[in-house]
Design an enzyme around this catalytic site. Structure first.
Site, PDB file in Angstrom:
ATOM      1  N   HIS A   1       0.720  -1.494  -0.155  1.00  0.00           N
ATOM      2  CA  HIS A   1      -0.402  -0.043  -0.015  1.00  0.00           C
ATOM      3  C   HIS A   1       1.207   1.647   0.159  1.00  0.00           C
ATOM      4  O   HIS A   1       1.614   1.482  -0.151  1.00  0.00           O
ATOM      5  CB  HIS A   1      -1.264   0.060   1.519  1.00  0.00           C
ATOM      6  CG  HIS A   1      -0.089  -0.263   2.422  1.00  0.00           C
ATOM      7  ND1 HIS A   1       0.528   1.066   2.898  1.00  0.00           N
ATOM      8  CD2 HIS A   1      -0.427  -0.992   3.550  1.00  0.00           C
ATOM      9  CE1 HIS A   1       0.823   0.633   3.972  1.00  0.00           C
ATOM     10  NE2 HIS A   1       0.926  -0.589   4.504  1.00  0.00           N
ATOM     11  N   GLY A   2       0.022   2.066  -0.136  1.00  0.00           N
ATOM     12  CA  GLY A   2       1.402   3.869  -0.366  1.00  0.00           C
ATOM     13  C   GLY A   2       0.967   4.163   1.218  1.00  0.00           C
ATOM     14  O   GLY A   2       0.242   3.430   2.177  1.00  0.00           O
TER      15      GLY A   2
END
Ligand SMILES: *[C@@H]1O[C@H](CO)[C@@H](O)[C@H](O)[C@H]1NC(C)=O
Ligand SMILES: *[C@@H]1O[C@H](CO)[C@@H](O)[C@H](O)[C@H]1NC(C)=O
Ligand SMILES: *[C@@H]1O[C@H](CO)[C@@H](O)[C@H](O)[C@H]1NC(C)=O
Ligand SMILES: *[C@@H]1O[C@H](CO)[C@@H](O)[C@H](O)[C@H]1NC(C)=O
Ligand SMILES: *[C@@H]1O[C@H](CO)[C@@H](O)[C@H](O)[C@H]1NC(C)=O
Ligand SMILES: *[C@@H]1O[C@H](CO)[C@@H](O)[C@H](O)[C@H]1NC(C)=O
Length: 461
Positions: free
Chosen positions: A74-75
Site C-alpha cells: 500500500h501507499g
C-alpha cells in the site's frame, strides 16, 4: 539591542539551515517508513518518469509480454493507533517539563524541547494506519508508470484482476491504482477482490503465529539491541537534548520520535522539528533496529517467516503456467494483468523465500558494525508503494525452444538479477528448475501446521 536581534535572526536562519541539512541526511534510513521517492529519486522532479533504467531492458526485440503480476505494498499511510498513543505520551512528557511561567528561560536552555512542545500534536487514534492522501498519489502514479512501461498489457479494455488484503489502506490503494489507469480499463468484477489467505498469509499460518508472532522470546535480538550500547547512546543523547532524565526515555519512545520525523516527511512533505533530534549516525542505528525486527519477524531470522509465503509463491507460478499453456494452445491469455495489494509483510517473506537480499551473516544485536554494508535494508526493499513485478514474455525466432517463454522480475521498477544467473532475464524453464524444490515441497498447509498436541495425554494430567 538591534544587533542582538539581528544576531538572533541570523542564528535562527543558521539553525533552520542546519535542520534542513540534517534531515536531508536522514531520509535514507527510515526503513519500512521510507518514501518511494527515496528509492527512485528521479520521481521527485517528475512522478511519471520511467527513470534512467527504462532504456535497456535486455530483452530480445522479438519478445512480447504475455502476463504481468504486480505485488504491491500500500501507499504512504498514517501511523498506527499504537504509534500515535506512544507519540501522544512522549509529547505530553515534553509539555509537562515546561512550566508556562518560565517558558522563555526553558527555551533558551533547551531549544529542542521547546520546539517540540510547541509542535502541534495533530495525529489522533482514528487515523490508525489509514492511507494518507500522499498514499493515493503514490498508487495513481505507480499505475500510470506501469501502464506506460507495458502499454500492450495495459491497453484499453483488457482484463485486470485486482485483489487486496482486507485492510482499509490496501483496499484504498487498490482503488487509487485503478483510478490511475483511467476509466477505460475493464475489471473482472467491479470490486477489488479481498483475499487475505494470499495477501495476509502470515495471519493464517498457525506455526508462524505460535513460533514468532506470539512468542515473547522470538524477538530476542531486537530486545537485546534496544538495550545495547548503540541504542543506549542514542537514548542518552536524545534525553540530553530534551533535558529529560534518561530514565524517562527508552528505545521505544526514541523510535517513535524518529518515526514521527519520517511520517511528517512522507505524509506532509515537511521537515519536522522531531528530525532535529537525530544525527545521521543516530539514524543508522535506528534503521538497524527497524531492519533487525523485519529480519527476525519477516525475513531470514526464522524459516517459517518465508515458508508461510508458499501459498503466494505457488499462486504466482500457477498463473504463469496457465498463461504458458494458453499461449501454447493459441488461446487468449485469461489473466494478462494481475495486481495484488498487500503489505511490507507480504513482500518481504516472499523475497526471502526466493533468496533475495540474503547476507552471509545473520543480523544480530551484536554485529551492527559488521552489517554496515548489508543487503537486507528494508528502506531499499519495501518502502511505501513497494512493488514486485513478474513479467512473462513470449519470444519468437528463438534458437532453443526453451527460450520461447522468458521471465523478468522488477523490484520498485528496477530489473532484478536472478539468483541463479545474475542476469535480468531467465527462461521460464530455468526459473522453474531453480525453484524446483520450493515448487514441489513448499505447501502452505503442511508448512503452517502446528505439531499435533495429544489432547488425551493433556486431559489425563
Ligand atoms: C482526527 O484527525 C483527523 C485529521 O486531522 C480529523 O479529520 C478528525 O476529525 C480527527 N478525529 C477526531 C476524533 O478527533
Ligand atoms: C484466494 O486465492 C487463493 C489462491 O489463488 C484461492 O484458492 C482462494 O479461493 C482465494 N480466496 C478468495 C476468498 O477469493
Ligand atoms: C519461541 O522462540 C524461541 C526462540 O526461537 C524458541 O526456542 C521457542 O521454541 C519458541 N516457542 C514457541 C512456543 O514456539
Ligand atoms: C515537497 O517539498 C519540497 C521542498 O519544499 C518541494 O520542492 C516539493 O515540490 C514538494 N513536493 C510535493 C509533492 O509537494
Ligand atoms: C552473482 O554475483 C555475486 C556477486 O558478484 C556472486 O557472489 C554470485 O556468486 C553470483 N552468482 C552466480 C549464480 O553467478
Ligand atoms: C496420547 O497419549 C496417550 C497417553 O500417553 C496414549 O495412550 C495415546 O496412544 C496417545 N494418542 C495418540 C494419538 O498419540
Amino acid at each position: 539591542m538591534a544587533s542582538l536581534r539581528v544576531g538572533a535572526v541570523l542564528l535562527f536562519a543558521v539553525l533552520l539551515l542546519l535542520l534542513e541539512v540534517a534531515s536531508a541526511g536522514l531520509n535514507g534510513y527510515f526503513g519500512t517508513k521510507s518514501r518511494y521517492e527515496d528509492v527512485n529519486p528521479y520521481l521527485v522532479r517528475d512522478p511519471l518518469s520511467l527513470g534512467p533504467a527504462a532504456a535497456g531492458s535486455g530483452l530480445p526485440p522479438s519478445c512480447a509480454p504475455l502476463q504481468l503480476r504486480a505485488l504491491l505494498r500500500h501507499g504512504t499511510r498514517y501511523p498506527t493507533a499504537e504509534q500515535i498513543r506512544r507519540l501522544g505520551d512522549l509529547h505530553a512528557r515534553l509539555l509537562r517539563r515546561r512550566p508556562a511561567a518560565d517558558a522563555e528561560l526553558s527555551a533558551a536552555a533547551c531549544p529542542a524541547a521547546a520546539a517540540l512542545a510547541a509542535w502541534q500534536m495533530w495525529y489522533n487514534e482514528s487515523l490508525d494506519g489509514r492511507l494518507a492522501p500522499q498514499g493515493r498519489r503514490d498508487m495513481e502514479h505507480l499505475a500510470r508508470r506501469l501502464a506506460a512501461r507495458f502499454p500492450a498489457l495495459f491497453a484499453a479494455r483488457r482484463r485486470l484482476v485486482l485483489a487486496s488484503s482486507s485492510k482499509h489502506r490496501c483496499l484504498q490503494s487498490g482503488a487509487a491504482f485503478r483510478r490511475g489507469l483511467g476509466p477505460s480499463f475493464s475489471l473482472g468484477g467491479d470490486e477489488v477482490e479481498v483475499n487475505d489467505s494470499l495477501m495476509r498469509f502470515f495471519d493464517h499460518c498457525a506455526k508462524f503465529v505460535a513460533l514468532v508472532e506470539e512468542n515473547d522470546t522470538a524477538m530476542g535480538q531486537v530486545k537485546a539491541f534496544k538495550e545495547g550500547p548503540e541504542m543506549r547512546k542514542v537514548v542518552e543523547k536524545v534525553a540530553s537534548a530534551l533535558c529529560l532524565p534518561v530514565e524517562e526515555l527508552n528505545a521505544d519512545l526514541v523510535q517513535v520520535a524518529f518515526l514521527t520525523c519520517s511520517y511528517e516527511l512522507a505524509i506532509k512533505n515537511v521537515t519536522s522539528p522531531w528530525c532535529s533530534l537525530f544525527s545521521e549516525e543516530d539514524a543508522k542505528v535506528l534503521e538497524y533496529l527497524n531492519d533487525l525486527k523485519q529480519y527476525w519477524k519477516r525475513g531470514y531470522g526464522y524459516d517459517i517467516n518465508s515458508r508461510s509465503s508458499c501459498i503466494l509463491f505457488q499462486d504466482i507460478f500457477q498463473h504463469l503456467d496457465k498463461a504458458v499453456e494458453e499461449s501454447k494452445s493459441s488461446k487468449p491469455i485469461s489473466s494478462p494483468v494481475i495486481v495484488q495489494v498487500g503489505h511490507a509483510e507480504t513482500l518481504q517473506p516472499l523475497l526471502a523465500l526466493m533468496g533475495f537480499f540474503k547476507d552471509d551473516e545473520p543480523l544480530k544485536a551484536n554485529n551492527y558494525i559488521r552489517q554496515t554494508h548489508r543487503k537486507f535494508r528494508t528502506g531499499r526493499i519495501v518502502p511505501y508503494a513497494a512493488n514486485l513485478v513478474f513479467v512473462l514474455y513470449h519470444c519468437d525466432q528463438v534458437k532453443n525452444p526453451e527460450e520461447e517463454y522468458q521471465v523478468q522480475m522488477l523490484l520498485n521498477e528496477k530489473l532484478m538479477l536472478f539468483q541463479h544467473s545474475n542476469e535480468t532475464i531467465s527462461t521460464y524453464a530455468e526459473l522453474k528448475h531453480y525453484y524446483k524444490n520450493i515448487l514441489e515441497n513448499c505447501h502452505f498447509k503442511e508448512e503452517c501446521e502446528l505439531p499435533k498436541v495429544n489432547n488425551t495425554a493433556i486431559d489425563e494430567l
